[in-house]
Design a protein around this motif. Structure first.
Motif, mmCIF file in Angstrom:
data_model
loop_
_atom_site.group_PDB
_atom_site.id
_atom_site.type_symbol
_atom_site.label_atom_id
_atom_site.label_comp_id
_atom_site.label_asym_id
_atom_site.label_seq_id
_atom_site.Cartn_x
_atom_site.Cartn_y
_atom_site.Cartn_z
ATOM 1 N N LYS A 172 0.836 -1.197 0.000
ATOM 2 C CA LYS A 172 0.000 0.000 0.000
ATOM 3 C C LYS A 172 0.870 1.247 0.000
ATOM 4 O O LYS A 172 1.659 1.450 0.904
ATOM 5 C CB LYS A 172 -0.902 -0.016 1.225
ATOM 6 C CG LYS A 172 -1.844 1.152 1.298
ATOM 7 C CD LYS A 172 -2.733 1.050 2.500
ATOM 8 C CE LYS A 172 -3.636 2.252 2.567
ATOM 9 N NZ LYS A 172 -4.492 2.212 3.740
ATOM 10 N N THR A 173 0.715 2.073 -1.043
ATOM 11 C CA THR A 173 1.448 3.338 -1.085
ATOM 12 C C THR A 173 0.529 4.510 -1.390
ATOM 13 O O THR A 173 0.990 5.636 -1.471
ATOM 14 C CB THR A 173 2.580 3.304 -2.139
ATOM 15 O OG1 THR A 173 2.003 3.079 -3.422
ATOM 16 C CG2 THR A 173 3.605 2.245 -1.818
ATOM 17 N N MET A 174 -0.753 4.242 -1.597
ATOM 18 C CA MET A 174 -1.687 5.342 -1.856
ATOM 19 C C MET A 174 -1.648 6.302 -0.674
ATOM 20 O O MET A 174 -1.622 5.873 0.476
ATOM 21 C CB MET A 174 -3.120 4.827 -2.042
ATOM 22 C CG MET A 174 -3.394 4.198 -3.376
ATOM 23 S SD MET A 174 -3.374 5.353 -4.765
ATOM 24 C CE MET A 174 -4.769 6.382 -4.391
ATOM 25 N N GLN A 175 -1.654 7.569 -0.988
ATOM 26 C CA GLN A 175 -1.693 8.591 0.050
ATOM 27 C C GLN A 175 -3.033 9.294 -0.029
ATOM 28 O O GLN A 175 -3.449 9.716 -1.113
ATOM 29 C CB GLN A 175 -0.555 9.581 -0.139
ATOM 30 C CG GLN A 175 0.797 8.946 0.033
ATOM 31 C CD GLN A 175 1.924 9.946 -0.144
ATOM 32 O OE1 GLN A 175 1.701 11.139 -0.310
ATOM 33 N NE2 GLN A 175 3.139 9.467 -0.100
ATOM 34 N N TYR A 176 -3.672 9.401 1.106
ATOM 35 C CA TYR A 176 -4.995 10.011 1.167
ATOM 36 C C TYR A 176 -4.937 11.327 1.931
ATOM 37 O O TYR A 176 -4.085 11.527 2.784
ATOM 38 C CB TYR A 176 -5.991 9.057 1.827
ATOM 39 C CG TYR A 176 -6.217 7.816 1.013
ATOM 40 C CD1 TYR A 176 -6.999 7.856 -0.127
ATOM 41 C CD2 TYR A 176 -5.640 6.606 1.373
ATOM 42 C CE1 TYR A 176 -7.209 6.720 -0.895
ATOM 43 C CE2 TYR A 176 -5.849 5.465 0.618
ATOM 44 C CZ TYR A 176 -6.630 5.528 -0.506
ATOM 45 O OH TYR A 176 -6.837 4.410 -1.264
ATOM 46 N N GLU A 184 -9.343 -0.990 -2.779
ATOM 47 C CA GLU A 184 -8.091 -1.590 -2.317
ATOM 48 C C GLU A 184 -8.304 -2.949 -1.657
ATOM 49 O O GLU A 184 -7.366 -3.735 -1.550
ATOM 50 C CB GLU A 184 -7.380 -0.670 -1.318
ATOM 51 C CG GLU A 184 -6.643 0.454 -1.961
ATOM 52 C CD GLU A 184 -5.884 1.298 -0.957
ATOM 53 O OE1 GLU A 184 -4.800 1.771 -1.321
ATOM 54 O OE2 GLU A 184 -6.363 1.492 0.182
ATOM 55 N N ASP A 218 -5.135 -3.999 -6.627
ATOM 56 C CA ASP A 218 -3.993 -3.157 -6.286
ATOM 57 C C ASP A 218 -4.185 -1.798 -6.957
ATOM 58 O O ASP A 218 -3.880 -1.624 -8.134
ATOM 59 C CB ASP A 218 -2.694 -3.816 -6.745
ATOM 60 C CG ASP A 218 -1.466 -3.110 -6.209
ATOM 61 O OD1 ASP A 218 -1.540 -1.891 -5.937
ATOM 62 O OD2 ASP A 218 -0.431 -3.781 -6.067
ATOM 63 N N ASP A 269 -2.633 0.882 -6.452
ATOM 64 C CA ASP A 269 -1.352 1.507 -6.794
ATOM 65 C C ASP A 269 -0.917 1.155 -8.211
ATOM 66 O O ASP A 269 -0.378 1.995 -8.922
ATOM 67 C CB ASP A 269 -0.268 1.101 -5.802
ATOM 68 C CG ASP A 269 -0.486 1.726 -4.450
ATOM 69 O OD1 ASP A 269 -0.641 2.957 -4.390
ATOM 70 O OD2 ASP A 269 -0.515 0.983 -3.451
ATOM 71 N N ASP A 270 -1.158 -0.092 -8.617
ATOM 72 C CA ASP A 270 -0.810 -0.485 -9.986
ATOM 73 C C ASP A 270 -1.606 0.330 -11.004
ATOM 74 O O ASP A 270 -1.071 0.772 -12.014
ATOM 75 C CB ASP A 270 -1.066 -1.979 -10.214
ATOM 76 C CG ASP A 270 -0.003 -2.855 -9.586
ATOM 77 O OD1 ASP A 270 1.051 -2.333 -9.160
ATOM 78 O OD2 ASP A 270 -0.239 -4.083 -9.516
ATOM 79 N N LYS A 323 -2.930 3.270 -10.459
ATOM 80 C CA LYS A 323 -2.440 4.647 -10.362
ATOM 81 C C LYS A 323 -1.190 4.833 -11.222
ATOM 82 O O LYS A 323 -1.078 5.817 -11.961
ATOM 83 C CB LYS A 323 -2.133 4.984 -8.898
ATOM 84 C CG LYS A 323 -1.543 6.362 -8.694
ATOM 85 C CD LYS A 323 -1.177 6.575 -7.235
ATOM 86 C CE LYS A 323 -0.373 7.819 -7.043
ATOM 87 N NZ LYS A 323 0.123 7.960 -5.672
ATOM 88 N N GLU A 324 -0.256 3.896 -11.145
ATOM 89 C CA GLU A 324 0.965 3.980 -11.951
ATOM 90 C C GLU A 324 0.636 3.939 -13.442
ATOM 91 O O GLU A 324 1.243 4.655 -14.238
ATOM 92 C CB GLU A 324 1.942 2.862 -11.572
ATOM 93 C CG GLU A 324 2.596 3.077 -10.236
ATOM 94 C CD GLU A 324 3.331 4.406 -10.132
ATOM 95 O OE1 GLU A 324 4.081 4.763 -11.069
ATOM 96 O OE2 GLU A 324 3.138 5.104 -9.124
#
Length: 87
Positions: free
Chosen positions: A5-9, A64, A68, A70-71, A73-74
């Motif tokens: 998990k790297t999403m920032q809220y 989430e 994923d 984050d994937d 998002k990238e």
């Protein structure tokens, strides 16, 4: 949640978001967008825009649990870089 998990809220997670169906949260997003469209002052527009952002963040938190984010998002970042959207 899958992967790291790297999403920032911007907002804290709401209580028991894990129990909210995606369809219900999508309705909440639509409601917040309608409120933003009806806002008349800068303060109201800002407040409603932030309410909308919070609703979208909650939607992503629910997602989430299954994918994923984050994937994805990238992927979006790479796609928009290729289109020249970023400086």
């Amino acid at each position: 949640m899958k992967g790291g998990k790297t999403m920032q809220y911007n907002f804290p997670a709401i209580k028991n978001y894990e129990d909210i169906p995606l369809s219900m949260q999508l309705r909440k997003i639509k409601e917040e967008l309608e409120e933003l469209e009806r806002a008349e002052t800068d303060f109201q527009r800002t407040s409603e825009a932030l309410d909308l952002l919070h609703a979208v963040e909650t939607y992503l938190r629910i997602l989430e649990l299954f994918i994923d984010v984050d994937d994805v998002k990238e992927y979006i970042i790479e796609k928009n870089q290729e289109r020249g959207y970023y400086e």
